[in-house]
Design a protein around this motif. Sequence first.
Motif, PDB file in Angstrom:
ATOM      1  N   UNK A   1      33.581  42.708  43.092  1.00  0.00           N
ATOM      2  CA  UNK A   1      33.344  41.921  41.879  1.00  0.00           C
ATOM      3  C   UNK A   1      34.488  42.213  40.903  1.00  0.00           C
ATOM      4  N   UNK A   2      34.744  41.315  39.984  1.00  0.00           N
ATOM      5  CA  UNK A   2      35.842  41.502  39.023  1.00  0.00           C
ATOM      6  C   UNK A   2      35.294  41.895  37.656  1.00  0.00           C
ATOM      7  N   UNK A   3      35.885  42.919  37.071  1.00  0.00           N
ATOM      8  CA  UNK A   3      35.542  43.352  35.718  1.00  0.00           C
ATOM      9  C   UNK A   3      36.489  42.637  34.758  1.00  0.00           C
ATOM     10  N   UNK A   4      35.975  41.614  34.086  1.00  0.00           N
ATOM     11  CA  UNK A   4      36.820  40.787  33.217  1.00  0.00           C
ATOM     12  C   UNK A   4      37.215  41.508  31.939  1.00  0.00           C
ATOM     13  N   UNK A   5      36.524  42.583  31.602  1.00  0.00           N
ATOM     14  CA  UNK A   5      36.864  43.344  30.407  1.00  0.00           C
ATOM     15  C   UNK A   5      38.037  44.285  30.700  1.00  0.00           C
ATOM     16  N   UNK A   6      37.911  45.052  31.787  1.00  0.00           N
ATOM     17  CA  UNK A   6      38.962  46.001  32.153  1.00  0.00           C
ATOM     18  C   UNK A   6      40.071  45.356  32.979  1.00  0.00           C
ATOM     19  N   UNK A   7      39.857  44.093  33.394  1.00  0.00           N
ATOM     20  CA  UNK A   7      40.842  43.388  34.209  1.00  0.00           C
ATOM     21  C   UNK A   7      41.145  44.171  35.487  1.00  0.00           C
TER      22      UNK A   7
END
Length: 333
Positions: free
Chosen positions: A149-155
Amino acid sequence: MEYMLKCIMRNPVGINDESEEIVMNDHILVKRYITHCCVENAMANLCDHFKIDFRPLFLFSWDLGFKTTAPILADNIHYYSNFDVCAEHYFEFAKLYLGLVCNAVNNDATDITNLLIDGNIVLITSNAYNLPWNSEVPRVSWPHTFTVKYDSVKKIINVTDSFYSDDIVDLENLNEFNIDQCFSVKIAQHIQNEITPVLVRDRYFDILKYNNKNEIYNSIEKFSNWLDVVDSIEKLTNDPSYSSNALLVRKLRTIANGRYNTKCLFEYLRWPDKYINAMSNIHIKWELVKNMFIKIIISKKLELISKIKKELLIIANLERNLCHEIVKEEDSL
């Protein structure tokens, strides 16, 4: 290698008979179900994330394969009658009964990264031997599935692989991985409802009827009879120095775990206690067989082989009789 492993600190672990749980914000939880194979563990983590009951996954669990062509026992036995390990086997049931739709996508790392950035969750299958967070000894070269999954906050890319890691693993990219398969995961509009167990039960009857014909129980008897040729530890497994983690023991553990998972499926179907207790007893007996093999490998003494042969014949009869009873009684309702 151009990746960064960054293990996020976890809360204290809560342990019960079935799992080890770590609570993690809005990430996919790292929760180890100790009786699940890697695919089951990955999909169970997804189901927990979306609050779905994952027990229909265990429609496959009551199985066993045995052949007599290899000189080593570990190569002759398998937890599936077709000797196959394939994530796609679970996807039909996941779509029908869990509301999870898993579609194959291009396994190019850049394409997968773009999917992740767009908010998709993916399942990746890669060789377990090459995964940098896999600290298991010995490492085994076989297909392994985990969730990304992608963490959009930490990129950054999050890997949830509760089969091999107690922590979420952060990756800068996927470029250094040999990705064999990749599947995007979507939630269908028809999530589980009150009729889902009925649909699962109807499908399971077909599987049990097939089990009566596909020699699963005869295969257990073949397993018992083949043990007559065992005159050395080397005929049991090719990695005896790892004792409780040898390939033979891994396979026996998966077979035993499959019976525990089948008991959980019986509970999901709300079947009578006599079925649940019978399968629980079968699970205990497979655990006994596994532990006796571990004792033989450690002690280098083969005296327990005769006891194992007898236990396997008992198990074969218990499994055959239980399957026949369920099909006969439930078919008459």
